[in-house]
Scaffold this active site. Structure first.
Site: not given
Length: 144
Positions: A61-63, A105
């Site tokens: 997960v990242c932005g 996220s």
């Protein structure tokens, strides 16, 4: 299954919720971190462990999910799909045999993300199905 997790520092809480969801489904989880601000380092570590068979699948997960997907896909044997809805999460495995999914996220609500993870982990690729030859073409190209 043994599921590898990783994220950038901004997605730590999101990742922790997803890890608890996966544990609740009866899977083992391995956390490859969230402290490194260079998200590529964590994505690559997860991808290496999945490609080596240390873990069965990975979730990173990242932005937006885009950067970690690009990074993970640089590892030979890692096939990361950036998913945004439940249908894509399902097809990541059923149509594409993705051994890693990535998500953002900052663009996905956590409840949708939990449903996506559940769906992804419930699916099994059939190499003799209609997508088998398509996936094999990708693997063959990678192995040239």
């Amino acid at each position: 299954m043994k599921i590898a997790f990783g994220c950038d520092p901004n997605a730590t809480e999101y990742k922790m919720i997803l890890m608890e969801t996966v544990k609740g489904l009866g899977h083992e989880v391995v956390d490859y971190g969230s402290d490194d601000p260079i998200y590529a380092n964590t994505a690559i570590k997860v991808a290496e462990e999945v490609a080596a068979g240390v873990c069965d699948r990975g979730i990173v997960v990242c932005g937006t999910g885009i950067g970690v997907s690009i990074a993970a896909n640089k590892v030979k044997g890692a096939y990361a799909a950036c998913v945004h809805d439940i249908y894509q999460a399902q097809r990541a495995e059923l149509s594409n045999h993705a051994n890693i999914i990535t998500m953002g996220s900052q663009v996905l609500g956590i409840e949708v993300a939990k449903m996506m993870v559940k769906e992804y982990l419930s699916c099994t690729f059939d190499p003799n199905g209609r997508s088998g030859a398509k996936v094999q073409a990708i693997v063959d190209y990678e192995n040239k």
